[in-house]
Design a protein around this motif. Sequence first.
Motif, mmCIF file in Angstrom:
data_model
loop_
_atom_site.group_PDB
_atom_site.id
_atom_site.type_symbol
_atom_site.label_atom_id
_atom_site.label_comp_id
_atom_site.label_asym_id
_atom_site.label_seq_id
_atom_site.Cartn_x
_atom_site.Cartn_y
_atom_site.Cartn_z
ATOM 1 N N ALA A 1 7.035 8.379 -21.146
ATOM 2 C CA ALA A 1 7.232 9.514 -20.239
ATOM 3 C C ALA A 1 6.272 9.462 -19.058
ATOM 4 N N TYR A 2 5.004 9.197 -19.330
ATOM 5 C CA TYR A 2 4.045 9.152 -18.216
ATOM 6 C C TYR A 2 4.332 7.984 -17.280
ATOM 7 N N ALA A 3 4.709 6.842 -17.825
ATOM 8 C CA ALA A 3 5.053 5.696 -16.975
ATOM 9 C C ALA A 3 6.294 6.000 -16.143
ATOM 10 N N ALA A 4 7.303 6.602 -16.771
ATOM 11 C CA ALA A 4 8.537 6.931 -16.050
ATOM 12 C C ALA A 4 8.280 7.953 -14.950
ATOM 13 N N ALA A 5 7.377 8.902 -15.202
ATOM 14 C CA ALA A 5 7.059 9.900 -14.184
ATOM 15 C C ALA A 5 6.418 9.255 -12.967
ATOM 16 N N ARG B 1 8.045 19.057 -18.953
ATOM 17 C CA ARG B 1 8.162 18.647 -17.549
ATOM 18 C C ARG B 1 6.993 17.737 -17.198
ATOM 19 N N PHE B 2 7.302 16.645 -16.543
ATOM 20 C CA PHE B 2 6.278 15.706 -16.068
ATOM 21 C C PHE B 2 6.445 15.594 -14.553
ATOM 22 N N ILE B 3 5.471 16.104 -13.809
ATOM 23 C CA ILE B 3 5.530 16.115 -12.343
ATOM 24 C C ILE B 3 4.508 15.101 -11.819
ATOM 25 N N ALA B 4 4.991 14.077 -11.160
ATOM 26 C CA ALA B 4 4.107 13.031 -10.619
ATOM 27 C C ALA B 4 3.922 13.230 -9.124
ATOM 28 N N THR B 5 2.682 13.323 -8.695
ATOM 29 C CA THR B 5 2.352 13.472 -7.281
ATOM 30 C C THR B 5 1.486 12.295 -6.860
ATOM 31 N N THR B 6 1.888 11.604 -5.807
ATOM 32 C CA THR B 6 1.152 10.432 -5.326
ATOM 33 C C THR B 6 0.495 10.721 -3.988
ATOM 34 N N MET B 7 -0.573 9.989 -3.696
ATOM 35 C CA MET B 7 -1.292 10.186 -2.440
ATOM 36 C C MET B 7 -2.014 8.893 -2.049
ATOM 37 N N THR C 1 1.374 15.862 -13.898
ATOM 38 C CA THR C 1 1.175 17.189 -14.471
ATOM 39 C C THR C 1 2.220 17.412 -15.560
ATOM 40 N N ARG C 2 1.754 17.804 -16.743
ATOM 41 C CA ARG C 2 2.690 18.051 -17.840
ATOM 42 C C ARG C 2 2.682 19.518 -18.241
ATOM 43 N N TYR C 3 3.884 20.063 -18.329
ATOM 44 C CA TYR C 3 4.079 21.378 -18.932
ATOM 45 C C TYR C 3 4.777 21.154 -20.267
ATOM 46 N N PHE C 4 4.072 21.432 -21.345
ATOM 47 C CA PHE C 4 4.565 21.146 -22.698
ATOM 48 C C PHE C 4 5.808 21.973 -23.019
ATOM 49 N N VAL D 1 0.846 -1.191 0.000
ATOM 50 C CA VAL D 1 0.000 0.000 0.000
ATOM 51 C C VAL D 1 0.885 1.245 0.000
ATOM 52 N N LEU D 2 0.351 2.299 -0.557
ATOM 53 C CA LEU D 2 1.025 3.589 -0.490
ATOM 54 C C LEU D 2 0.752 4.179 0.888
ATOM 55 N N TYR D 3 1.789 4.326 1.697
ATOM 56 C CA TYR D 3 1.622 4.832 3.063
ATOM 57 C C TYR D 3 1.787 6.348 3.114
ATOM 58 N N ARG D 4 2.751 6.850 2.371
ATOM 59 C CA ARG D 4 2.981 8.303 2.354
ATOM 60 C C ARG D 4 3.277 8.728 0.920
ATOM 61 N N GLY D 5 2.580 9.747 0.464
ATOM 62 C CA GLY D 5 2.752 10.212 -0.898
ATOM 63 C C GLY D 5 4.033 11.005 -1.088
ATOM 64 N N GLY D 6 4.350 11.258 -2.350
ATOM 65 C CA GLY D 6 5.549 12.021 -2.669
ATOM 66 C C GLY D 6 5.418 12.664 -4.039
ATOM 67 N N THR D 7 6.440 13.395 -4.420
ATOM 68 C CA THR D 7 6.455 14.073 -5.713
ATOM 69 C C THR D 7 7.780 13.818 -6.422
ATOM 70 N N GLY D 8 7.694 13.401 -7.679
ATOM 71 C CA GLY D 8 8.892 13.194 -8.488
ATOM 72 C C GLY D 8 8.724 13.868 -9.833
ATOM 73 N N GLU D 9 9.821 14.213 -10.475
ATOM 74 C CA GLU D 9 9.746 14.930 -11.739
ATOM 75 C C GLU D 9 10.769 14.402 -12.728
ATOM 76 N N ILE D 10 10.361 14.321 -13.990
ATOM 77 C CA ILE D 10 11.291 14.016 -15.066
ATOM 78 C C ILE D 10 11.100 15.072 -16.162
ATOM 79 N N VAL D 11 12.105 15.216 -17.017
ATOM 80 C CA VAL D 11 12.019 16.124 -18.157
ATOM 81 C C VAL D 11 12.303 15.313 -19.413
ATOM 82 N N GLU D 12 11.425 15.429 -20.383
ATOM 83 C CA GLU D 12 11.565 14.709 -21.641
ATOM 84 C C GLU D 12 11.377 15.703 -22.781
ATOM 85 N N LYS D 13 12.463 15.964 -23.542
ATOM 86 C CA LYS D 13 12.427 16.923 -24.654
ATOM 87 C C LYS D 13 11.791 18.252 -24.233
ATOM 88 N N LYS D 14 12.261 18.729 -23.096
ATOM 89 C CA LYS D 14 11.873 20.023 -22.521
ATOM 90 C C LYS D 14 10.455 20.044 -21.926
#
Length: 214
Positions: free
Chosen positions: A113-117, A20-26, A97-100, A5-18
Motif C-alpha cells: 500500500a505504501y509503495a503503491a501510494a 486512505r493513503f495520501i501521497a504528497t511529493t515535493m 498520510t494514512r487514515y486507518f 529529478v522531481l520538478y513539480r510535486g503532486g498529490t495522489g491517493e489510493i484506498v486499501e481496505k477502507k
Amino acid sequence: MKHKVLYRGGTGEIVEKKSRFIATTMPVKNEEEALRFIEELRKKYWNATHNCFAYVVGEQNHLQRCSDDGEPSQTAGRPMLEVLLGEGIHDAAVVVTRYFGGTLLGTGGLVRAYAAAVKEGLRQSVILEKTAGIRMKIQTDYTGLGKIQYILGRRGIVPFKCDYTQEVCLEVAFPGEQKEQLLKEWMEATNGQVKILEEEACSYGNHEGEYIFF
C-alpha cells in the motif's frame, strides 16, 4: 550526464481496505527543505493515523532518510524510499498520510500500500530528465541559419531563443560532450561564419517543449 529529478510535486491517493493513503511529493534541494515539508504535512494532516516519509537528495542520492511513523518496522518508510530509488528520482521528498479504515493490512499489505501510494503520487507529479550541459549563444548570417538548424535538428536540439537582426543569434543548450563535434560541424557547414557570443555550464531539462534551467 543525465538523471531524473522531481520538478513539480503532486498529490495522489489510493484506498486499501477502507484505509486512505495520501501521497504528497515535493522537490527538495537539501535536508532542511525536506524536513520543513514533512513538518508542514504533519500539521496539515494532524488528525491522521500516520504520516510516513522518505526523501533522497543529491545526484548520487548521498542523503537518504525514511520513517515508518509508528507503522510496523520496515513496512512504510523503507518501501517508500525504495520506490524513489527504483524510479531513479533525485532531490525529492514524499509523505504518505494514512487514515486507518478499521481493517489491519498485515506487513505485506502495508508494504504494498505504501509503495503503491508513492507511485500514484509520482504519477501526479512532474519528473524531468536533468542534463548537465552547456548553454550557448551563437551568431551567424542568414545563409548559415538553415545549416545550423539542420545540424541541431539531427541531434534533437531546438533553440530556445532566436533574435533576427542583421545577423541571427540563437541560444541553445546541449549535453557538454557534444560541444566539440557541434562546433566542428557548424564551422564546416558555414565556412566559419559562426561566432560564439556567450557560453556557460548549466543543468537543464525540458517540460512540454520549454527549456527549464536549474
